[in-house]
Design an enzyme around this catalytic site. Sequence first.
Site, PDB file in Angstrom:
ATOM      1  N   ARG A  18       0.788  -1.239   0.000  1.00 25.32           N
ATOM      2  CA  ARG A  18       0.000   0.000   0.000  1.00 25.32           C
ATOM      3  C   ARG A  18       0.816   1.283   0.000  1.00 25.32           C
ATOM      4  O   ARG A  18       1.910   1.332   0.546  1.00 25.32           O
ATOM      5  CB  ARG A  18      -0.933   0.004   1.221  1.00 25.32           C
TER       6      ARG A  18
ATOM      7  N   HIS B 292      -0.669  -2.556  -4.636  1.00 30.01           N
ATOM      8  CA  HIS B 292      -0.060  -3.447  -5.640  1.00 30.01           C
ATOM      9  C   HIS B 292       0.003  -2.881  -7.058  1.00 30.01           C
ATOM     10  O   HIS B 292      -0.293  -3.593  -8.027  1.00 30.01           O
ATOM     11  CB  HIS B 292      -0.796  -4.787  -5.669  1.00 30.01           C
TER      12      HIS B 292
ATOM     13  N   HIS C 147       3.515 -12.664  -5.393  1.00 26.33           N
ATOM     14  CA  HIS C 147       2.365 -12.797  -4.509  1.00 26.33           C
ATOM     15  C   HIS C 147       1.817 -14.224  -4.481  1.00 26.33           C
ATOM     16  O   HIS C 147       0.600 -14.430  -4.531  1.00 26.33           O
ATOM     17  CB  HIS C 147       1.285 -11.800  -4.944  1.00 26.33           C
TER      18      HIS C 147
ATOM     19  N   ASP D  73      -1.423  -9.646   8.505  1.00 26.10           N
ATOM     20  CA  ASP D  73      -1.372  -8.976   7.213  1.00 26.10           C
ATOM     21  C   ASP D  73      -0.441  -7.777   7.411  1.00 26.10           C
ATOM     22  O   ASP D  73      -0.846  -6.627   7.331  1.00 26.10           O
ATOM     23  CB  ASP D  73      -2.779  -8.537   6.774  1.00 26.10           C
TER      24      ASP D  73
ATOM     25  N   GLU E  17       5.638 -12.245   1.124  1.00 27.04           N
ATOM     26  CA  GLU E  17       6.030 -11.354   0.039  1.00 27.04           C
ATOM     27  C   GLU E  17       7.242 -10.554   0.489  1.00 27.04           C
ATOM     28  O   GLU E  17       7.122  -9.657   1.321  1.00 27.04           O
ATOM     29  CB  GLU E  17       4.875 -10.405  -0.303  1.00 27.04           C
TER      30      GLU E  17
HETATM   31  C1  BGC Z   1      -2.012  -7.391   1.297  1.00 25.54           C
HETATM   32  C2  BGC Z   1      -3.404  -7.793   1.706  1.00 25.54           C
HETATM   33  C3  BGC Z   1      -4.196  -7.991   0.453  1.00 25.54           C
HETATM   34  C4  BGC Z   1      -3.532  -9.061  -0.375  1.00 25.54           C
HETATM   35  C5  BGC Z   1      -4.236  -9.301  -1.670  1.00 25.54           C
HETATM   36  C6  BGC Z   1      -1.414  -8.517   0.506  1.00 25.54           C
HETATM   37  O1  BGC Z   1      -0.124  -8.167   0.108  1.00 25.54           O
HETATM   38  O2  BGC Z   1      -1.214  -7.067   2.403  1.00 25.54           O
HETATM   39  O3  BGC Z   1      -3.991  -6.818   2.525  1.00 25.54           O
HETATM   40  O4  BGC Z   1      -5.511  -8.346   0.744  1.00 25.54           O
HETATM   41  O5  BGC Z   1      -2.199  -8.695  -0.645  1.00 25.54           O
HETATM   42  O6  BGC Z   1      -4.389  -8.174  -2.374  1.00 25.54           O
END
Ligand code: BGC
Length: 367
Positions: free
Chosen positions: A98, A123, A194, A267, A332
């Site tokens: 983010r 992303h 991812h 998360d 990640e």
């Molecule tokens: C994020 C999550 C998100 C997921 C899928 C992760 O990298 O931290 O909050 O829901 O990616 O988009």
Amino acid sequence: MKYCFLALFFLSQNLFAMSNPGKPFGQTPAGESVTLYTLKNAKGMEVHIMNYGGIIQKILTPDRHGKVEDVVLGFETLQEYIKDTPYFGAIVGRFGNRIANGKFTLDGKEYTLAAQNNGQHLHGGLIGFDKKVWKVEAASAQSLSLSYVSKDMEEGFPGNLRVKMTYTLSEDNELGISYEATTDKATVLNLSNHSYFNLSGNAKRDILNQEVQIDASRLVAVNKVLIPTGELTPVNGTPFDFTKPHVVGDRINDTSSEQIVLGGGYDHCWALDKPAGSYAKIATVHDPVSGRKMTVSTDQPGVQFYTGNFLDGHLTGKYGVQITKRHGLCLETEHFPDSPNQPNFPSTVLRPGEVYKTKTAYQFSVN
Ligand code: BGC
């Protein structure tokens, strides 16, 4: 004659580069053809990767009895990936995770990005690197190189960015991922993969019984929209302490931890203990039932450990498995989220003349 030799030389180079032709995997709505490549080693491990989003579609690896099964979530068809995916197996970019309010300032100029996730950028935006058809540079039995040129101001990011990345499968069951990039204007960059791992094999159980260990004594604390507060808080005495292996499910619902409540579980980005810029082993995952173990190594400063809290069961993946909450976990490797707005975090700025270079590896074994 000389030219004939030269022609043969270039042809053989090209044939070598493409010694793995891959298999057609369908077309995008724009008519671009997508190819699926299988990397294989002599140990029976296979990795299936497509050039749409650089997506790892399958990782097949043995359990302690030698049973080879798939350890990542994903779909059978390209169309499902195009329609609706929570970034299963994809390369995320230009900026993984983010950026607050979808805005950042670089060299005195403000840039505005898509703010598609709760008012925050996530992303790389609406059509990030995960949704691009990458050019195949070379494909052999054990490696695949892809490239992508992201145009100046694509998704709001400055600079024409040239990215090249390579997946390599080794004989000791290690999947290496390396990235390189250059730009013609200052920009920000944070690439990651991812993949959602589930070491049970073919996603037959959720990941709550799996054990995780992360070499990090500090957490990048977040606020209620999962943007870092700027503080790196000690994990000691919290559900975020994975310095020794812990079963994922043990503390995931410990609502006495504000960070657990904010993340809806795990998360978060862990600030890794290893020296800045060094490449080291940083995490392990172990499934006590199958015996499969995964060891993660990287040169990045952080790892986003995400336990699939937002997976809500509306998707059906490979093997007909309904993808419910906590059915996969992501590790990640990356720079900390929102780094472009956080002067105290390691920098994610890439300038003309510099080369962005990073690598991560996921190694599979049994225990
Ligand atoms: C994020 C999550 C998100 C997921 C899928 C992760 O990298 O931290 O909050 O829901 O990616 O988009």
